[in-house]
Scaffold this motif. Structure first.
Motif, PDB file in Angstrom:
ATOM      1  N   HIS A  98       8.495   1.178   0.217  1.00  0.00           N
ATOM      2  CA  HIS A  98       9.772   0.480   0.097  1.00  0.00           C
ATOM      3  C   HIS A  98       9.904  -0.031  -1.329  1.00  0.00           C
ATOM      4  O   HIS A  98       9.234  -0.988  -1.726  1.00  0.00           O
ATOM      5  N   GLY A  99      10.733   0.607  -2.120  1.00  0.00           N
ATOM      6  CA  GLY A  99      10.945   0.181  -3.491  1.00  0.00           C
ATOM      7  C   GLY A  99       9.841   0.628  -4.424  1.00  0.00           C
ATOM      8  O   GLY A  99       8.926   1.364  -4.062  1.00  0.00           O
ATOM      9  N   ARG A 100       9.949   0.186  -5.655  1.00  0.00           N
ATOM     10  CA  ARG A 100       8.988   0.549  -6.693  1.00  0.00           C
ATOM     11  C   ARG A 100       7.896  -0.507  -6.811  1.00  0.00           C
ATOM     12  O   ARG A 100       8.028  -1.615  -6.331  1.00  0.00           O
ATOM     13  N   GLY A 101       6.856  -0.132  -7.528  1.00  0.00           N
ATOM     14  CA  GLY A 101       5.793  -1.085  -7.831  1.00  0.00           C
ATOM     15  C   GLY A 101       4.852  -1.257  -6.654  1.00  0.00           C
ATOM     16  O   GLY A 101       4.903  -0.540  -5.659  1.00  0.00           O
ATOM     17  N   GLY A 102       3.971  -2.237  -6.800  1.00  0.00           N
ATOM     18  CA  GLY A 102       2.977  -2.477  -5.770  1.00  0.00           C
ATOM     19  C   GLY A 102       1.780  -1.564  -5.928  1.00  0.00           C
ATOM     20  O   GLY A 102       1.740  -0.682  -6.792  1.00  0.00           O
ATOM     21  N   ALA A 103       0.799  -1.787  -5.081  1.00  0.00           N
ATOM     22  CA  ALA A 103      -0.450  -1.032  -5.148  1.00  0.00           C
ATOM     23  C   ALA A 103      -0.325   0.272  -4.373  1.00  0.00           C
ATOM     24  O   ALA A 103       0.537   0.427  -3.504  1.00  0.00           O
ATOM     25  N   ALA A 104      -1.208   1.213  -4.698  1.00  0.00           N
ATOM     26  CA  ALA A 104      -1.264   2.463  -3.943  1.00  0.00           C
ATOM     27  C   ALA A 104      -1.778   2.177  -2.539  1.00  0.00           C
ATOM     28  O   ALA A 104      -2.743   1.435  -2.367  1.00  0.00           O
ATOM     29  N   PRO A 105      -1.150   2.739  -1.493  1.00  0.00           N
ATOM     30  CA  PRO A 105      -1.637   2.513  -0.124  1.00  0.00           C
ATOM     31  C   PRO A 105      -3.059   3.043   0.032  1.00  0.00           C
ATOM     32  O   PRO A 105      -3.401   4.104  -0.484  1.00  0.00           O
ATOM     33  N   SER A 106      -3.879   2.288   0.749  1.00  0.00           N
ATOM     34  CA  SER A 106      -5.269   2.687   0.943  1.00  0.00           C
ATOM     35  C   SER A 106      -5.405   3.558   2.182  1.00  0.00           C
ATOM     36  O   SER A 106      -4.471   3.710   2.981  1.00  0.00           O
ATOM     37  N   ILE A 107      -6.593   4.093   2.376  1.00  0.00           N
ATOM     38  CA  ILE A 107      -6.880   4.934   3.535  1.00  0.00           C
ATOM     39  C   ILE A 107      -6.740   4.150   4.831  1.00  0.00           C
ATOM     40  O   ILE A 107      -6.511   4.714   5.907  1.00  0.00           O
ATOM     41  N   ASP A 108      -6.868   2.816   4.769  1.00  0.00           N
ATOM     42  CA  ASP A 108      -6.789   1.986   5.973  1.00  0.00           C
ATOM     43  C   ASP A 108      -5.365   1.630   6.372  1.00  0.00           C
ATOM     44  O   ASP A 108      -5.157   0.900   7.354  1.00  0.00           O
ATOM     45  N   THR A 109      -4.370   2.129   5.641  1.00  0.00           N
ATOM     46  CA  THR A 109      -2.983   1.770   5.931  1.00  0.00           C
ATOM     47  C   THR A 109      -2.595   2.113   7.365  1.00  0.00           C
ATOM     48  O   THR A 109      -1.885   1.355   8.035  1.00  0.00           O
ATOM     49  N   ALA A 110      -3.070   3.263   7.867  1.00  0.00           N
ATOM     50  CA  ALA A 110      -2.723   3.666   9.236  1.00  0.00           C
ATOM     51  C   ALA A 110      -3.226   2.663  10.258  1.00  0.00           C
ATOM     52  O   ALA A 110      -2.548   2.380  11.257  1.00  0.00           O
ATOM     53  N   MET A 111      -4.430   2.121  10.028  1.00  0.00           N
ATOM     54  CA  MET A 111      -4.991   1.140  10.950  1.00  0.00           C
ATOM     55  C   MET A 111      -4.042  -0.038  11.124  1.00  0.00           C
ATOM     56  O   MET A 111      -3.847  -0.557  12.231  1.00  0.00           O
ATOM     57  N   HIS A 112      -3.428  -0.465  10.057  1.00  0.00           N
ATOM     58  CA  HIS A 112      -2.543  -1.625  10.092  1.00  0.00           C
ATOM     59  C   HIS A 112      -1.166  -1.269  10.648  1.00  0.00           C
ATOM     60  O   HIS A 112      -0.589  -2.015  11.437  1.00  0.00           O
ATOM     61  N   GLY A 113      -0.646  -0.118  10.226  1.00  0.00           N
ATOM     62  CA  GLY A 113       0.716   0.233  10.617  1.00  0.00           C
ATOM     63  C   GLY A 113       0.845   0.689  12.057  1.00  0.00           C
ATOM     64  O   GLY A 113       1.866   0.429  12.706  1.00  0.00           O
ATOM     65  N   LEU A 114      -0.158   1.379  12.580  1.00  0.00           N
ATOM     66  CA  LEU A 114      -0.059   1.940  13.926  1.00  0.00           C
ATOM     67  C   LEU A 114      -0.387   0.930  15.012  1.00  0.00           C
ATOM     68  O   LEU A 114       0.049   1.086  16.154  1.00  0.00           O
ATOM     69  N   VAL A 115      -1.190  -0.096  14.675  1.00  0.00           N
ATOM     70  CA  VAL A 115      -1.482  -1.146  15.654  1.00  0.00           C
ATOM     71  C   VAL A 115      -0.222  -1.993  15.847  1.00  0.00           C
ATOM     72  O   VAL A 115       0.338  -2.526  14.883  1.00  0.00           O
ATOM     73  N   ASP A 116       0.232  -2.100  17.104  1.00  0.00           N
ATOM     74  CA  ASP A 116       1.486  -2.792  17.390  1.00  0.00           C
ATOM     75  C   ASP A 116       1.246  -4.295  17.499  1.00  0.00           C
ATOM     76  O   ASP A 116       1.370  -4.906  18.563  1.00  0.00           O
ATOM     77  N   ALA A 117       0.866  -4.886  16.371  1.00  0.00           N
ATOM     78  CA  ALA A 117       0.677  -6.334  16.270  1.00  0.00           C
ATOM     79  C   ALA A 117       1.241  -6.775  14.928  1.00  0.00           C
ATOM     80  O   ALA A 117       1.099  -6.061  13.921  1.00  0.00           O
ATOM     81  N   PRO A 118       1.888  -7.939  14.886  1.00  0.00           N
ATOM     82  CA  PRO A 118       2.518  -8.369  13.627  1.00  0.00           C
ATOM     83  C   PRO A 118       1.535  -8.590  12.478  1.00  0.00           C
ATOM     84  O   PRO A 118       1.896  -8.415  11.322  1.00  0.00           O
TER      85      PRO A 118
END
Length: 669
Positions: free
Chosen positions: A93-113
């Motif tokens: 979403h937008g520019r900048g920020g850090a490169a997503p890590s390999i663990d991004t899926a763990m956070h995004g797919l778990v249905d918890a805020p």
């Protein structure tokens, strides 16, 4: 995002919760889509690299949650899951920020805020125990689930998401061989759940662990007394650094903490060290296993060094064999076969890396590994992930890509510099410049406060030293070895000045002048040359001499004579040390008034009186008698030191570079 950063800082500040740069945290919430003006679901997650304790907004990746979760529909399977990391870029979403890590899926797919993934020693102890699944049930019941080992990636994210969905009463899970993951409806709840898992694991190990999980103390392997221990460490470190730098030059870090010394004193340490570390964050820094000295250092130093050389040859052969066992045609090339961790019973641990922080962190990670082994062995048996899995992570293309993204090393990276008289003036300017160019700098000076201030400013090491004392010089060089593993670059800058006529110069004046500069330079050069020869990696010795070494001025007999002594030391040592790859050169400044410690100490008033000018005009006076009509500053001298040592003049030794704005009478002939 503010809540997320506060949670990251709180968790990361306590190393019981996660290791340096280990783990990641996330939060999901609403954001504005500037293209439509509508609210959208976003996820903020710690990106690749960085440390939780110091995480800033720039260290977060921000992704659109709908796009991230839609990747499930195009997931090609575990054999091609690495492709999903590139797909994360299309969810940003937008520019900048850090490169997503390999663990991004763990956070995004778990249905918890809110989701935390951490590497606590206590949690990894359960995760690496031979019966980790059973222990997890025993410690947590149904509140924490068990996830068998799987390499970090998209499939692991799917696995954890399924566990979360199928276990509504669970607050998290233990990842076999790896760490823990926790979740919560709020940031506060998520943090509390993470801490509940960590503290419950700690409490179980403390209450149920056996007293001596590493076995009995082995006679002869007990920790040596501190003074003797540090003497051994200083003597061995340059040699160990040479061994660890066979493929690439490294910086070293020494650790003799209670955990390390106790581990090395126990009967089981050879077996456990050979098993290596388990958590991916650990062995990526520590390599597959450490090199361990198999005899305590009780004999002559030369015999211990010879044994370490034999073990190093064996280590390199074993590492190459490990690479050959598991490498496939598309594996990255072997990065180097030297150990990152060397363990010496009775003395401690020596860790190595491309810079001071990397070397220090490697040591910290091995201490984490020792804690993990202790916990696992106290209630079960330490059983790290298989060697083949370690190879898959160590030579993972995603890790290779991370290495390629690293910025180019600075010119003096992996160089250890010792600057005498570094508390003020020219020495301070040199220390600053060398540190700015990547060197690890040891600043030596008699003024304790001044040297501490400079070291703090540049992130170096302060040493209080009187260069006229043989013992003090030896202690300063030993301190440099203990701090970084050796010495590569020495600047003989310590000095003072006596401006008197021949008849007014006393024997005390003469001796004091020569003790500091002629004798002091000799002592520093001799002690550091010993280290450079032991290291076998060459080096640089630079003398800050003077125009007065070749130009005869009035009322200057003691200072001019001792500068001439230093100038000839340059030539003599260049001739003697060349066979060891040690280059010796000099810099001849003149008229460095502003910022100079010597001129501020009374020399300026004396020289101004000799030339009949006001002291505040002395710099201008010196500038006007030069060919360039420019004043010389400490930074100009520092520039010359950098040019001599940064590598472009690799074939230059025995020379003197004037930094005097052009004094024709001082031209070298």
């Amino acid at each position: 995002m503010d809540e997320l950063l506060a949670r990251a800082h709180a968790l990361g500040a306590d190393r019981r919760n996660t290791n340096y740069a280990g783990g990641n945290v996330s939060a999901k919430g609403k954001g504005l889509d500037p293209a439509t003006g509508a609210d959208i679901d976003l996820m903020w997650v710690k990106g690749s690299g960085g440390d939780l304790a110091t995480l800033q907004p720039s260290g977060l990746a921000v992704l659109r949650l709908d796009r991230m979760r839609s990747l499930v529909g195009v997931y090609p399977g575990v054999d091609r899951e690495d492709e999903m990391v590139a797909a994360f870029d299309y969810c940003l979403h937008g520019r900048g920020g850090a490169a997503p890590s390999i663990d991004t899926a763990m956070h995004g797919l778990v249905d918890a805020p809110h989701v935390d993934h951490l590497h606590p020693d206590s949690g990894i102890a359960l995760a690496t125990a031979a019966d980790g699944e059973e222990l997890t049930r025993k410690v947590f019941g149904d509140r924490v689930a068990w996830v068998p080992w799987r390499r970090p990636g998209f499939q692991l994210g799917l696995d954890i998401a399924a566990i979360h969905a199928g276990n509504p009463g669970a607050i998290g899970c233990v990842l076999g061989g790896h760490g823990i993951t926790a979740w919560g409806a709020t940031s506060t709840e998520c943090e509390a759940n993470s801490l509940e898992i960590i503290r419950a694991a700690e409490d179980y190990l403390a209450r149920n662990g056996k007293a001596e999980p590493f076995g009995p103390v082995v006679p002869g392997c007990e920790p040596l007394p501190q003074r003797e221990r540090h003497a051994w460490a200083a003597a061995l470190f340059p040699v160990l650094r040479r061994l660890a730098s066979t493929d690439y030059r490294q910086i070293g870090h020494y650790t003799d903490s209670a955990e390390v010394l106790d581990f090395l004193s126990r009967a089981e340490h050879p077996r456990l060290a050979a098993l290596g570390t388990s958590c991916p964050d650990h062995f990526l820094r520590t390599k597959i296993a450490p090199l361990v000295l198999d005899t305590p250092p009780t004999g002559p130093v030369d015999e211990v060094i010879a044994r370490l050389g034999t073990l190093h040859t064996r280590y390199r052969a074993d590492y190459a064999a490990y690479y050959q066992r598991h490498a496939s045609p598309d594996s990255p090339p072997m990065r180097g076969a030297d150990p990152a961790i060397i363990l010496v019973p009775g003395v401690g641990m020596f860790s190595f890396g491309r810079d001071k922080q990397t070397a220090r962190v490697a040591g910290e990670f091995y201490v984490n590994a020792i804690n993990v082994m202790r916990g696992a062995e106290s209630v079960s048996r330490y059983a790290p992930i298989p060697e083949s899995e370690k190879f898959r992570i160590e030579y993972w293309e995603l890790e290779e890509a991370k290495l390629r993204r690293m910025p180019a090393a600075k010119p003096l990276a992996t160089r250890v510099a010792l600057v005498t008289g570094g508390g003020s003036g020219i020495g301070k300017a040199i220390a600053r410049r060398l540190a700015a160019e990547g060197a690890c700098v040891v600043v030596a000076d008699r003024d304790a406060q001044a040297v501490a201030d400079v070291a703090d400013e540049i992130g170096g090491t302060a040493v209080i030293a009187d260069v006229t004392s043989e013992d003090a010089v030896a202690e300063a060089v030993a301190a440099a070895c203990l701090a970084y593993g050796g010495v590569d670059l020495v600047v003989n800058n310590a000095g003072l000045s006596v401006s008197k006529s021949l008849l007014d110069t006393t024997v005390e004046d003469w001796d004091r002048q020569h003790d500091v500069m002629a004798r002091g330079s000799f002592l520093v050069a001799r002690e550091t040359a010993r280290v450079m020869i032991a290291q076998g990696m060459g080096g640089d010795i630079v003398y800050i001499v003077s125009k007065n070494s070749v130009f005869a001025g009035p009322d200057n007999i003691a200072y001019g004579a001792t500068k001439a002594d230093q100038a000839h030391q340059v030539r003599l040592l260049a001739a003697e040390l060349g066979e060891h790859g040690v280059r010796v050169n000099g810099v001849n400044p003149d008229g460095v008034v502003r910022g100079s410690g010597i001129f501020a100490s009374g020399w300026g008033a004396q020289r101004a009186a000799v030339y009949g000018v006001p002291e505040e005009k002395l710099g201008e006076f010196y500038a006007q008698r030069t060919l360039l009509k420019q004043e010389v500053l400490p930074d100009h001298v520092a520039n010359a030191v950098f040019v001599l040592t940064a590598g472009d003049l690799s074939h230059t030794t025995g020379v003197h570079i004037p930094v005097d704005a052009g004094v024709a009478a001082a031209f070298l002939r």
